[in-house]
Design an enzyme around this catalytic site. Structure first.
Site, mmCIF file in Angstrom:
data_model
loop_
_atom_site.group_PDB
_atom_site.id
_atom_site.type_symbol
_atom_site.label_atom_id
_atom_site.label_comp_id
_atom_site.label_asym_id
_atom_site.label_seq_id
_atom_site.Cartn_x
_atom_site.Cartn_y
_atom_site.Cartn_z
ATOM 1 N N TYR A 1 34.430 42.379 51.894
ATOM 2 C CA TYR A 1 34.726 41.383 50.782
ATOM 3 C C TYR A 1 33.309 42.061 49.742
ATOM 4 C CZ TYR A 1 34.101 37.370 47.915
ATOM 5 O OH TYR A 1 34.303 36.453 46.534
ATOM 6 N N THR B 1 44.318 27.450 42.652
ATOM 7 C CA THR B 1 43.175 26.454 42.982
ATOM 8 C C THR B 1 41.912 27.093 42.266
ATOM 9 O OG1 THR B 1 42.717 27.640 44.980
ATOM 10 C CG2 THR B 1 44.304 25.751 45.115
ATOM 11 N N GLY B 2 40.920 26.553 42.689
ATOM 12 C CA GLY B 2 39.701 26.883 42.455
ATOM 13 C C GLY B 2 39.297 27.452 41.000
ATOM 14 N N ILE B 3 38.577 28.668 40.935
ATOM 15 C CA ILE B 3 38.042 29.308 39.646
ATOM 16 C C ILE B 3 39.189 29.452 38.713
ATOM 17 C CG2 ILE B 3 36.819 31.375 38.762
ATOM 18 C CD1 ILE B 3 35.114 31.253 41.258
ATOM 19 N N ASP C 1 50.941 33.486 41.995
ATOM 20 C CA ASP C 1 49.973 33.159 43.009
ATOM 21 C C ASP C 1 50.873 33.137 44.232
ATOM 22 O OD1 ASP C 1 47.249 31.324 43.196
ATOM 23 O OD2 ASP C 1 48.182 31.398 44.858
ATOM 24 N N LYS D 1 34.401 43.899 46.016
ATOM 25 C CA LYS D 1 34.175 43.496 44.665
ATOM 26 C C LYS D 1 33.218 44.680 44.106
ATOM 27 C CE LYS D 1 35.916 39.432 44.913
ATOM 28 N NZ LYS D 1 37.057 39.103 43.866
ATOM 29 N N ASP E 1 52.953 37.680 47.012
ATOM 30 C CA ASP E 1 51.954 37.653 48.091
ATOM 31 C C ASP E 1 51.213 39.086 47.477
ATOM 32 O OD1 ASP E 1 50.269 38.589 49.884
ATOM 33 O OD2 ASP E 1 51.683 38.215 51.696
ATOM 34 N N LEU E 2 49.896 39.049 47.077
ATOM 35 C CA LEU E 2 49.256 40.200 46.590
ATOM 36 C C LEU E 2 48.691 41.056 47.744
ATOM 37 C CD1 LEU E 2 47.785 38.965 43.354
ATOM 38 C CD2 LEU E 2 49.988 40.214 43.394
ATOM 39 N N GLY F 1 41.963 35.766 45.202
ATOM 40 C CA GLY F 1 41.259 36.499 46.171
ATOM 41 C C GLY F 1 41.101 35.654 47.316
HETATM 42 N N1 NAD Z 1 33.986 30.690 44.995
HETATM 43 C C1 NAD Z 1 32.987 31.487 45.100
HETATM 44 O O1 NAD Z 1 31.782 31.333 45.283
HETATM 45 C C2 NAD Z 1 33.263 32.908 44.522
HETATM 46 C C3 NAD Z 1 32.229 33.823 44.103
HETATM 47 C C4 NAD Z 1 32.634 34.897 43.776
HETATM 48 C C5 NAD Z 1 33.816 35.554 43.496
HETATM 49 N N2 NAD Z 1 34.778 34.692 43.711
HETATM 50 C C6 NAD Z 1 36.362 35.056 43.426
HETATM 51 O O2 NAD Z 1 36.918 34.216 42.593
HETATM 52 C C7 NAD Z 1 38.320 34.494 42.862
HETATM 53 C C8 NAD Z 1 38.951 33.058 43.143
HETATM 54 O O3 NAD Z 1 38.343 32.471 44.346
HETATM 55 P P1 NAD Z 1 38.031 31.132 44.506
HETATM 56 O O4 NAD Z 1 36.816 30.728 45.158
HETATM 57 O O5 NAD Z 1 38.504 30.158 43.302
HETATM 58 O O6 NAD Z 1 38.923 30.503 45.788
HETATM 59 P P2 NAD Z 1 40.363 29.710 45.771
HETATM 60 O O7 NAD Z 1 40.711 30.016 47.351
HETATM 61 O O8 NAD Z 1 40.184 28.424 45.495
HETATM 62 O O9 NAD Z 1 41.418 30.387 44.848
HETATM 63 C C9 NAD Z 1 41.908 31.705 45.515
HETATM 64 C C10 NAD Z 1 43.278 31.728 44.680
HETATM 65 O O10 NAD Z 1 44.201 33.060 45.076
HETATM 66 C C11 NAD Z 1 45.342 32.802 45.685
HETATM 67 N N3 NAD Z 1 45.509 33.676 46.783
HETATM 68 C C12 NAD Z 1 45.071 34.056 48.121
HETATM 69 N N4 NAD Z 1 45.712 34.836 48.502
HETATM 70 C C13 NAD Z 1 46.751 35.422 47.802
HETATM 71 C C14 NAD Z 1 47.708 36.367 48.014
HETATM 72 N N5 NAD Z 1 47.817 37.098 49.049
HETATM 73 N N6 NAD Z 1 48.623 36.667 46.833
HETATM 74 C C15 NAD Z 1 48.569 35.670 45.661
HETATM 75 N N7 NAD Z 1 47.495 34.857 45.614
HETATM 76 C C16 NAD Z 1 46.810 34.603 46.596
HETATM 77 C C17 NAD Z 1 45.210 31.458 46.070
HETATM 78 O O11 NAD Z 1 46.399 30.612 46.633
HETATM 79 C C18 NAD Z 1 44.292 30.648 45.292
HETATM 80 O O12 NAD Z 1 44.987 30.092 44.215
HETATM 81 C C19 NAD Z 1 38.301 35.457 44.103
HETATM 82 O O13 NAD Z 1 38.604 36.543 43.478
HETATM 83 C C20 NAD Z 1 36.835 35.301 44.853
HETATM 84 O O14 NAD Z 1 36.544 36.491 45.403
HETATM 85 C C21 NAD Z 1 34.593 33.379 44.189
#
Ligand code: NAD
Length: 255
Positions: free
Chosen positions: A150, A11-13, A32, A154, A41-42, A71
């Site tokens: 968090y 999902t997401g980024i 994932d 980071k 599960d990381l 994350g």
């Molecule tokens: N969204 C923001 O504003 C933002 C800002 C700075 C950094 N980030 C970083 O970007 C990265 C992606 O975040 P996002 O916002 O897209 O969130 P998201 O929740 O959409 O994506 C996170 C992904 O990590 C996976 N994940 C979660 N726990 C896990 C585990 N235990 N084992 C394996 N996979 C796991 C989830 O299933 C998901 O696919 C993260 O590292 C987050 O810290 C996000």
């Protein structure tokens, strides 16, 4: 085209990075906890090992790049879980696939955050950088503050990258990170819909100098730029803020 591996592509980024790499004609191996080629599960040692072994089996000739993106947000409880996934999980898989990336003289792009500089506990960061997962986890749960887990995770990841980039470069690997600002994803949706954080977050979003929150595509563009040896071949050890100007606004006298 190239063969890439990543974590957190569901999902997401991470999903935007995966889509962009695929649209350029690359193959992508996704790790994932759900919707992935390798389910792991990381937060656990077994999950990290399954991720590294799964990637090695799928890419015996090496990788053009790796992106440890998985994350969780500061709202996850207990706070130690945030550090286990965001710092220790990211680092373990990065170190585990290093030799595969070296084989093809590829690039690694880690996902930091502009939260890295917004507050952390130095004692916990030191425990993280010493690889003391049990000690860092115990301290974080004693403090009981997810934001410190968090931001601290980071920050530690960014410090680790700065130190490690020389040795990685000597193995032919460019090691960089993007530091996203507030980006609209399921992670931030969870914060926005939580009454405890909603108001503060809306004010935070309004203060982004560019005038809008980030989109996953913004972060994917920067990540793919850093992965590209033609465009970013002389960039190593860098943390690229992709945050609409927020870091510069909040820390105008530092760089
Ligand atoms: N969204 C923001 O504003 C933002 C800002 C700075 C950094 N980030 C970083 O970007 C990265 C992606 O975040 P996002 O916002 O897209 O969130 P998201 O929740 O959409 O994506 C996170 C992904 O990590 C996976 N994940 C979660 N726990 C896990 C585990 N235990 N084992 C394996 N996979 C796991 C989830 O299933 C998901 O696919 C993260 O590292 C987050 O810290 C996000």
């Amino acid at each position: 085209m190239g063969l890439y591996a990543m974590t957190g592509g569901a999902t997401g980024i991470g999903n935007a990075i995966k889509q962009q790499l695929l649209s350029q004609g690359n193959q992508v191996i996704v790790v994932d906890i759900k919707d992935a080629d390798i389910i792991a599960d990381l937060s656990t040692l077994e999950g990290r090992q399954a991720a590294v072994e799964g990637i090695a089996a799928a890419a015996p000739d090496g990788l053009d790049g790796f992106i440890p993106c998985a994350g969780v947000g500061p709202h996850i409880s207990p706070p130690s879980m945030v550090a286990r996934i965001n710092f220790f999980g990211a680092l373990a898989v990065t170190e585990g696939v290093k030799s595969l990336v070296a084989k093809k003289k590829g690039a690694i792009v880690m996902i930091s955050s502009n939260s890295a500089t917004m507050g952390y506990e130095q004692e916990v960061v030191d425990l993280m950088l010493a690889g003391n997962e049990a000690g860092a986890s115990a301290k974080l749960d004693e403090i009981g503050n997810g934001q410190l887990a968090y931001g601290g995770g980071k920050y530690a990841l960014s410090c680790w990258l700065r130190k490690a980039s020389k040795a990685y470069a000597e193995n032919g690997i460019r090691l960089n990170a993007v530091a996203p600002g507030f980006t609209e994803t399921p992670l931030t949706d969870a914060g926005r819909s939580n009454p405890e954080f909603a108001e503060v977050l809306e004010e935070f979003i309004k203060s982004i100098p560019i005038g809008r929150p980030g989109l996953p595509k913004d972060i994917a563009e920067a990540t793919c730029f850093l992965l590209d040896p033609e465009k970013a071949g002389f960039i190593s050890g860098t943390i690229l803020f992709v945050d609409g100007g927020h870091d510069a606004m909040l820390r105008p006298n530092s760089f």
